[in-house]
Motif scaffolding. Sequence first.
Motif, PDB file in Angstrom:
ATOM      1  N   VAL A 131       0.946  -1.191   0.159  1.00 59.50           N
ATOM      2  CA  VAL A 131      -0.046   0.089  -0.018  1.00 59.50           C
ATOM      3  C   VAL A 131       0.769   1.232  -0.017  1.00 59.50           C
ATOM      4  O   VAL A 131       1.940   1.195   0.698  1.00 59.50           O
ATOM      5  N   LYS A 132       0.516   2.172  -0.875  1.00 59.61           N
ATOM      6  CA  LYS A 132       1.296   3.213  -0.964  1.00 59.61           C
ATOM      7  C   LYS A 132       0.672   4.543  -0.443  1.00 59.61           C
ATOM      8  O   LYS A 132      -0.679   4.780  -0.907  1.00 59.61           O
ATOM      9  N   LEU A 133       1.100   5.187   0.636  1.00 63.66           N
ATOM     10  CA  LEU A 133       0.557   6.580   1.036  1.00 63.66           C
ATOM     11  C   LEU A 133       1.370   7.652   0.183  1.00 63.66           C
ATOM     12  O   LEU A 133       2.449   7.782   0.376  1.00 63.66           O
ATOM     13  N   ILE A 134       0.334   8.414  -0.377  1.00 64.36           N
ATOM     14  CA  ILE A 134       1.060   9.580  -1.078  1.00 64.36           C
ATOM     15  C   ILE A 134       0.596  10.899  -0.625  1.00 64.36           C
ATOM     16  O   ILE A 134      -0.633  11.112  -0.536  1.00 64.36           O
ATOM     17  N   ILE A 135       1.656  11.843  -0.433  1.00 62.67           N
ATOM     18  CA  ILE A 135       1.271  13.229  -0.105  1.00 62.67           C
ATOM     19  C   ILE A 135       1.786  14.183  -1.015  1.00 62.67           C
ATOM     20  O   ILE A 135       3.157  14.004  -1.144  1.00 62.67           O
ATOM     21  N   LYS A 136       1.051  14.839  -1.616  1.00 62.84           N
ATOM     22  CA  LYS A 136       1.475  15.729  -2.768  1.00 62.84           C
ATOM     23  C   LYS A 136       1.256  17.227  -2.483  1.00 62.84           C
ATOM     24  O   LYS A 136      -0.070  17.416  -2.106  1.00 62.84           O
ATOM     25  N   ASP A 137       2.115  18.214  -2.489  1.00 61.89           N
ATOM     26  CA  ASP A 137       1.723  19.678  -2.730  1.00 61.89           C
ATOM     27  C   ASP A 137       2.140  20.211  -3.767  1.00 61.89           C
ATOM     28  O   ASP A 137       2.916  19.633  -4.559  1.00 61.89           O
ATOM     29  N   ASN A 138       1.605  21.585  -3.967  1.00 61.93           N
ATOM     30  CA  ASN A 138       1.948  22.207  -5.226  1.00 61.93           C
ATOM     31  C   ASN A 138       2.854  23.410  -4.826  1.00 61.93           C
ATOM     32  O   ASN A 138       2.570  24.747  -5.479  1.00 61.93           O
ATOM     33  N   GLY A 139       3.782  23.072  -3.832  1.00 52.45           N
ATOM     34  CA  GLY A 139       4.652  24.159  -3.372  1.00 52.45           C
ATOM     35  C   GLY A 139       5.928  24.368  -4.407  1.00 52.45           C
ATOM     36  O   GLY A 139       5.704  24.161  -5.593  1.00 52.45           O
ATOM     37  N   CYS A 140       6.611  24.896  -3.950  1.00 54.28           N
ATOM     38  CA  CYS A 140       8.058  25.466  -4.891  1.00 54.28           C
ATOM     39  C   CYS A 140       8.556  24.409  -5.510  1.00 54.28           C
ATOM     40  O   CYS A 140       9.405  24.660  -6.186  1.00 54.28           O
ATOM     41  N   GLY A 141       8.493  23.078  -5.180  1.00 59.15           N
ATOM     42  CA  GLY A 141       9.196  22.031  -5.801  1.00 59.15           C
ATOM     43  C   GLY A 141      10.615  21.933  -5.508  1.00 59.15           C
ATOM     44  O   GLY A 141      11.488  22.843  -4.527  1.00 59.15           O
ATOM     45  N   ILE A 142      11.547  21.098  -5.785  1.00 57.59           N
ATOM     46  CA  ILE A 142      12.797  20.700  -5.564  1.00 57.59           C
ATOM     47  C   ILE A 142      13.560  20.656  -6.899  1.00 57.59           C
ATOM     48  O   ILE A 142      13.204  19.823  -7.805  1.00 57.59           O
ATOM     49  N   LYS A 143      14.724  21.371  -6.938  1.00 55.76           N
ATOM     50  CA  LYS A 143      15.679  21.066  -8.149  1.00 55.76           C
ATOM     51  C   LYS A 143      16.203  19.726  -8.235  1.00 55.76           C
ATOM     52  O   LYS A 143      16.471  18.882  -7.608  1.00 55.76           O
ATOM     53  N   ASP A 144      16.266  19.170  -9.479  1.00 55.60           N
ATOM     54  CA  ASP A 144      16.734  17.935  -9.875  1.00 55.60           C
ATOM     55  C   ASP A 144      18.019  17.655  -9.064  1.00 55.60           C
ATOM     56  O   ASP A 144      18.178  16.626  -8.729  1.00 55.60           O
ATOM     57  N   SER A 145      19.119  18.761  -9.115  1.00 56.69           N
ATOM     58  CA  SER A 145      20.300  18.458  -8.477  1.00 56.69           C
ATOM     59  C   SER A 145      20.163  18.312  -7.152  1.00 56.69           C
ATOM     60  O   SER A 145      21.179  17.661  -6.411  1.00 56.69           O
TER      61      SER A 145
END
Length: 333
Positions: free
Chosen positions: A255-269
């Motif tokens: 079972v996967k619990l997923i928490i997603k926000d529409n914030g500033c995000g994170i750079k790939d680096s």
Amino acid sequence: MRISSYLENKIFYILFQVSTIIIISLLLFLAEIQMFYIALIIIISSSLLVCYLLCDYHIKKKKYIQITNLVDELDDKYFISEIIPKSSNIENKAYIYALKQACKSMNDKISKLEQENLDYREYIESLAHEIKTPISALSLLFDNNNDKISKKELDKIDMYIDQVLYYARSENPEKDYFIKELNLSDVVHKVLLKYRIYLLDEKISVQVNNLDKIIYTDEKWLIFIISQIIQNSIKYIDKKDKKIEIYTTENKDNVKLIIKDNGCGIKDSDLTRVFEKGFTGSNRTKSKSTGIGLYLSKKICNKLGLEINIYSKYKEWTKLEIIYPKSNFNKMN
């Protein structure tokens, strides 16, 4: 062990044997022994020397491989002195004695440091528990006086105390670990209730879907992990329309619990480093983050047999998923 290294170590012995053969040959020549016999003695002596060196090299190489394999297979290398093969060689006995004494001294020092570390962790745990008592009293006082600003700041102190407490416990969670059947919906709503003031003040809408799933783990540790994720989401949502989505997906294995926000995000680096201790990211202000929350979450998940992953698109969204294996009990790592 290369044969060149072996021959280099045996150079004085080889020179001595060659010199002996030369001297004996000269004496035999001066004694007017026939050259045939002198040559025969040189050939036999040289052959015996070469045979000895080859046999000795083979024996020493075998011992070398045996010892290196023992070291490679040993998790705690400082115990090598306890399992290293005995030697009849006087020089080797001296080296083994020195190694045993060095390992004993190091083991004594490690034991002392481990005890000091244990005492320190226990002190921190005890202190954190003691601090929570006046925090609870102040929280009740601020609630009665409807002092929301002071209550909010006190909650921040309580969150940091929780981090300290769980950091101290994270080395040995099995000492405070109780597996039981949990409904993910109940756990998530407890966390959301805990952060309701922040969610309301920041005008963050929370969408909850499909959380009625049964898992088996420790409730306190799970609440702490989800709390760290929600804290981060609240800190870094910088859109006008602020959203947090919490939902699950399920397959035959987990079972996967997923928490997603529409914030500033994170750079790939930065994405591969977010679970490192103290890492705050190049696009995040250090005044907002300690770099401890996600590090502890990852560490605790590893201890509890769970998996945590993070995905993000810079300036758009961040998503964390906690994966719970489908079993009656998640075994400790």
